[in-house]
Enzyme design. Structure first.
Site, PDB file in Angstrom:
ATOM      1  N   LYS A 247       0.862  -1.194   0.000  1.00  0.00           N
ATOM      2  CA  LYS A 247       0.000   0.000   0.000  1.00  0.00           C
ATOM      3  C   LYS A 247       0.892   1.235   0.000  1.00  0.00           C
ATOM      4  O   LYS A 247       1.727   1.413   0.874  1.00  0.00           O
ATOM      5  CB  LYS A 247      -0.892  -0.015   1.244  1.00  0.00           C
ATOM      6  N   ASP A 252      -2.681  10.187   3.414  1.00  0.00           N
ATOM      7  CA  ASP A 252      -4.066   9.749   3.603  1.00  0.00           C
ATOM      8  C   ASP A 252      -4.809  10.754   4.482  1.00  0.00           C
ATOM      9  O   ASP A 252      -4.724  10.711   5.707  1.00  0.00           O
ATOM     10  CB  ASP A 252      -4.083   8.354   4.258  1.00  0.00           C
ATOM     11  N   LYS A 259     -10.334  12.792   7.914  1.00  0.00           N
ATOM     12  CA  LYS A 259      -9.871  12.436   9.256  1.00  0.00           C
ATOM     13  C   LYS A 259      -9.860  13.663  10.153  1.00  0.00           C
ATOM     14  O   LYS A 259      -9.733  14.773   9.646  1.00  0.00           O
ATOM     15  CB  LYS A 259      -8.427  11.910   9.178  1.00  0.00           C
ATOM     16  N   ASP A 270       1.692   6.465   5.311  1.00  0.00           N
ATOM     17  CA  ASP A 270       0.730   5.485   4.812  1.00  0.00           C
ATOM     18  C   ASP A 270       1.210   4.771   3.538  1.00  0.00           C
ATOM     19  O   ASP A 270       0.478   4.012   2.934  1.00  0.00           O
ATOM     20  CB  ASP A 270      -0.622   6.181   4.588  1.00  0.00           C
ATOM     21  N   ASP A 329     -12.199   6.796   3.743  1.00  0.00           N
ATOM     22  CA  ASP A 329     -10.959   6.636   4.501  1.00  0.00           C
ATOM     23  C   ASP A 329     -10.483   5.176   4.510  1.00  0.00           C
ATOM     24  O   ASP A 329      -9.359   4.885   4.904  1.00  0.00           O
ATOM     25  CB  ASP A 329     -11.171   7.147   5.930  1.00  0.00           C
ATOM     26  N   GLU A 331      -9.425   3.483   2.155  1.00  0.00           N
ATOM     27  CA  GLU A 331      -8.950   3.529   0.761  1.00  0.00           C
ATOM     28  C   GLU A 331      -7.873   2.483   0.481  1.00  0.00           C
ATOM     29  O   GLU A 331      -7.706   2.051  -0.659  1.00  0.00           O
ATOM     30  CB  GLU A 331      -8.402   4.932   0.445  1.00  0.00           C
ATOM     31  N   ARG A 333      -7.615  -0.693   1.237  1.00  0.00           N
ATOM     32  CA  ARG A 333      -8.118  -1.970   0.719  1.00  0.00           C
ATOM     33  C   ARG A 333      -8.571  -1.837  -0.732  1.00  0.00           C
ATOM     34  O   ARG A 333      -8.537  -2.800  -1.495  1.00  0.00           O
ATOM     35  CB  ARG A 333      -9.230  -2.510   1.630  1.00  0.00           C
TER      36      ARG A 333
HETATM   37  N1  BES Z   1      -4.202   4.586   6.838  1.00  0.00           N
HETATM   38  C1  BES Z   1      -5.312   4.305   7.633  1.00  0.00           C
HETATM   39  C2  BES Z   1      -5.011   3.332   8.771  1.00  0.00           C
HETATM   40  C3  BES Z   1      -4.113   3.839   9.857  1.00  0.00           C
HETATM   41  C4  BES Z   1      -4.626   4.553  10.914  1.00  0.00           C
HETATM   42  C5  BES Z   1      -2.779   3.553   9.824  1.00  0.00           C
HETATM   43  C6  BES Z   1      -3.796   4.996  11.920  1.00  0.00           C
HETATM   44  C7  BES Z   1      -1.956   3.981  10.823  1.00  0.00           C
HETATM   45  C8  BES Z   1      -2.455   4.721  11.862  1.00  0.00           C
HETATM   46  C9  BES Z   1      -6.433   3.707   6.805  1.00  0.00           C
HETATM   47  O1  BES Z   1      -6.500   4.106   5.494  1.00  0.00           O
HETATM   48  C10 BES Z   1      -7.722   4.108   7.470  1.00  0.00           C
HETATM   49  O2  BES Z   1      -7.964   5.273   7.560  1.00  0.00           O
HETATM   50  N2  BES Z   1      -8.485   3.131   7.928  1.00  0.00           N
HETATM   51  C11 BES Z   1      -9.699   3.386   8.613  1.00  0.00           C
HETATM   52  C12 BES Z   1     -10.665   2.320   8.206  1.00  0.00           C
HETATM   53  C13 BES Z   1     -12.084   2.574   8.655  1.00  0.00           C
HETATM   54  C14 BES Z   1     -12.655   3.793   7.945  1.00  0.00           C
HETATM   55  C15 BES Z   1     -12.917   1.358   8.371  1.00  0.00           C
HETATM   56  C16 BES Z   1      -9.421   3.337  10.122  1.00  0.00           C
HETATM   57  O3  BES Z   1      -8.609   2.542  10.550  1.00  0.00           O
HETATM   58  O4  BES Z   1     -10.019   4.125  10.834  1.00  0.00           O
HETATM   59 ZN    ZN Z   2      -4.672   4.725   4.657  1.00  0.00          ZN
HETATM   60 ZN    ZN Z   3      -7.628   5.907   5.248  1.00  0.00          ZN
END
Ligand code: BES
Ligand code: ZN
Ligand code: ZN
Length: 484
Positions: A247, A252, A259, A270, A329, A331, A333
Site C-alpha cells: 500500500k 491519507d 480524518k 501510509d 478513509d 482507501e 483496501r
Molecule cells: N491509513 C489508515 C489506517 C491507519 C490509521 C494507519 C492509523 C496507521 C495509523 C487507513 O486508510 C484508514 O484510515 N483506515 C480506517 C478504516 C475505517 C474507515 C474502516 C481506520 O482505521 O479508521
Molecule cells: Zn490509509
Molecule cells: Zn484511510
C-alpha cells in the site's frame, strides 16, 4: 558507517562497548571493569550504561538484559543503543560480540551490524538548518575468530541495512516531497541499478484496464498516481513466483470522509507497505537470491476534492467484483484490491504477501510491537512468522473465520469497504480489512496480509533508533524468500 570484523585485541579505539548480561560476569581482564561489576552485581538491565576509563581507553558497559531473554532483536537493539549513544562522541567504537548458545555467531554479527546501521539514520538532517554532525564513522565487531561465514553475514547486513534505511527515508519524507511521482523516480532507480524489469501503469491505463478501485481513490488527487511493478528473476525454469504487494498512499487525509486534524500528519507514513516491498526486492536482487519475485506498489494520495470518491459510490475492481465505498478513509483496501489482482492476473504470481498500514484497529489490537498476520493458508503464515523470529520481528496470527465475511456484505454491491453488523461498525476492524482483500484472491492461492499500521512507525525515539519510520517487514520478507 564502516563496519568491520576485528579478531584481536583492539588498539587505539575511542570506545570499547562491552555487553553485560544482567547479574553476570564479563570476560574482560581490566580490573576497573571487574571491580565495578563486583560493586554493582545487578548491573546489566537492557540499555543500562556505565562509562569507565581504563588506561586511556573508554570502556562503555552496556546492559544486554537477562541471558535467557537474549535473541536477535535484543542483540540488534543492543548494538543500536551503543552506536546511538556515541554518535557525536567518538570516531570509532569496538563492540565485543555477545556470545550465547541461543544465537549462532553469524546471526550475532548480522544483528550487530544491522543495529549499528539502523541507529545512524536521522531523517531530520535534510531539513534542520543546524544539526550536530555525526562523528562516529567506524564500528568494529570484536569476535574470537573471523571467517568467511562471518564476512558473508556482514555483507548481508550491509545490503539489508541499506534497503531498510532507504525505506525509512521514504516513510519519513514529508508528503509534499514524497509524492507518487517521487516514489516512481526511486522505483526507476532501484530497477535500473538492479536490472529489474519495470512496468508502470498510470491512471489513464489503469482506467482502461478496469482498475476502478485504484482509479477511484486516485481521482481526488491532483498528483499523478501509479501502479508500479518491479520484477526479479533469480530462478529460471520454474513457475513459482512471489508477489509482494504494498500500500503506497503517500498521504491519507481520509478523502471526503476526512480524518480529524489531530495526528493527521502521521498519514505521510501510509506508504510504508509500498516502501517495504520496494526495499525488499532491492535487497533480494542485490543478494542474488534464487527466487522469482514481483513487487507491486500501489501509489497515490487520498485527498478530498470535487473529483474525489464520495461515500456511497460504487467502484468496479480489476477483479470484476464491485465495491460500495461507504467510507473513503478505507482507501487502502481499494487500491490494494486492484494491486493484488494486477499481481495475479498480469504476473501470475503463485503466492502473495501484502504489506499495508491498513487499519487503526490494528494499533488498538497489538500496539507498536507486533504486526498482525492474516492469511488464507495457515502453514504459509507460520513460515512467515518463523522467518520473523529468526531476524527479530514479531508477528501474530489473527483469525480469518468465515463468519467475518458477513461484515463486509453490501446491500448494493458485491462487498462494502467497511464493516457493519455485529455489536458495532468498528467490530474486528482489521479482520474486516483483511476479509475485503481476501475477496480478490483467486483460487485460494497462498496469501498473507500484514497489517503494519502499528509497527511501521514509532512516534517515540528509542535508545536504539530515532523516531519515525521503522522499515518493518523487510528483514522478514527477505528471510522468507531466501528460505523458499
Ligand atoms: N491509513 C489508515 C489506517 C491507519 C490509521 C494507519 C492509523 C496507521 C495509523 C487507513 O486508510 C484508514 O484510515 N483506515 C480506517 C478504516 C475505517 C474507515 C474502516 C481506520 O482505521 O479508521
Ligand atoms: Zn490509509
Ligand atoms: Zn484511510
Amino acid at each position: 558507517m564502516k563496519i568491520q570484523l576485528l579478531s584481536k585485541k583492539p588498539l587505539g579505539a575511542d570506545f570499547i562497548a562491552l555487553p553485560v548480561f544482567e547479574g553476570e560476569k564479563v570476560d574482560f581482564e581490566e580490573s576497573v571493569v571487574k571491580e565495578f561489576l563486583k560493586d554493582n552485581p545487578k548491573f546489566g538491565k537492557l540499555f543500562e550504561t556505565q562509562l569507565l576509563y581504563c588506561l586511556g581507553v573508554k570502556v562503555l558497559l552496556v546492559g544486554i538484559g537477562k541471558k535467557d531473554k537474549f535473541n536477535f532483536e535484543v542483540c540488534q537493539n543492543w548494538a543500536g543503543s551503543v552506536v546511538k549513544s556515541l554518535l557525536n562522541k567518538g570516531q570509532g567504537v569496538v563492540l565485543l560480540a555477545p556470545t550465547s548458545e541461543s544465537l549462532p555467531i553469524a546471526q550475532t554479527v548480522y544483528a550487530l551490524s544491522l543495529g549499528m546501521e539502523i541507529a545512524t539514520h536521522d531523517p531530520s538532517v535534510k531539513y534542520k538548518s543546524e544539526t550536530e554532525p555525526t562523528k562516529l564513522k567506524v564500528g568494529q565487531i570484536w569476535v574470537e575468530k573471523s571467517s568467511p561465514s562471518l564476512q558473508a553475514a556482514l555483507q548481508k547486513a550491509k545490503i539489508l541495512a541499506e534497503a531498510i534505511n532507504s525505506a525509512r527515508t521514504l516513510g519519513d519524507m514529508p508528503a509534499n516531497e514524497m509524492t507518487p511521482s517521487y516514489f516512481l523516480s526511486v522505483a526507476r532507480r532501484v530497477a535500473l541499478e538492479n536490472k529489474l524489469k519495470l512496468q508502470v501503469i498510470d491512471e489513464k491505463k489503469a482506467k482502461k484496464m478496469g482498475m476502478g478501485a485504484f482509479v477511484g481513490v486516485s481521482a481526488g488527487s491532483d498528483e499523478p498516481s501509479y501502479l508500479i511493478a518491479l520484477e526479479y528473476q533469480g530462478k529460471r525454469g520454474v513457475k513459482e513466483k512471489w508477489g509482494l504487494v504494498g500500500k503506497g498512499i503517500t498521504f491519507d487525509s481520509g478523502g471526503i470522509s476526512i480524518k480529524p486534524g489531530e495526528g493527521m500528519h502521521e498519514m505521510k507514513y501510509d506508504m510504508s507497505g509500498a516502501a517495504a516491498v520496494l526495499a525488499s526486492i532491492q535487497a533480494i536482487a542485490k543478494m542474488g537470491l534464487k527466487a522469482n519475485v514481483v513487487a507491486v506498489c500501489a501509489v497515490t494520495e487520498n485527498l478530498p476534492s470535487g473529483k474525489a470518491l464520495k461515500p456511497g459510490d460504487i467502484v468496479k475492481t480489476y477483479s470484476g467484483k464491485t465495491a460500495e465505498v461507504l467510507n473513503t478513509d478505507a482507501e487502502g483496501r481499494l487500491v490494494l484490491a486492484d494491486a493484488l489482482t494486477f499481481a495475479q492476473k498480469d504476473f501470475k504470481v503463485s503466492k502473495i504477501v501484502d504489506l499495508a498500514t491498513l487499519t487503526g484497529a490494528m494499533i488498538v489490537a497489538l500496539g507498536d510491537f507486533t504486526t498482525g498476520v492474516f492469511s488464507n493458508n495457515e502453514e504459509f503464515a507460520q513460515r512467515l512468522i518463523a522467518s520473523g523470529q529468526v531476524v527479530g520481528e514479531r508477528f501474530w496470527l489473527m483469525p480469518m473465520d468465515e463468519d467475518y465475511e458477513e461484515l463486509i456484505k453490501s446491500e448494493m454491491a458485491d462487498m462494502s469497504n467497511i464493516g457493519h453488523g455485529g455489536s458495532s461498525s468498528r467490530a474486528a476492524g482489521s479482520i474486516v480489512g483483511a476479509k475485503f482483500l481476501e475477496k480478490v484472491i483467486e483460487d485460494k492461492r497462498p496469501w498473507i496480509h500484514l497489517d503494519i499500521a502499528g509497527t511501521a512507525w514509532d512516534m517515540k525515539a528509542r535508545p536504539f533508533r530515532g523516531a519515525g519510520a521503522t522499515g518493518v517487514g523487510i528483514k522478514t520478507l527477505v528471510e522468507l524468500v531466501a528460505g523458499s
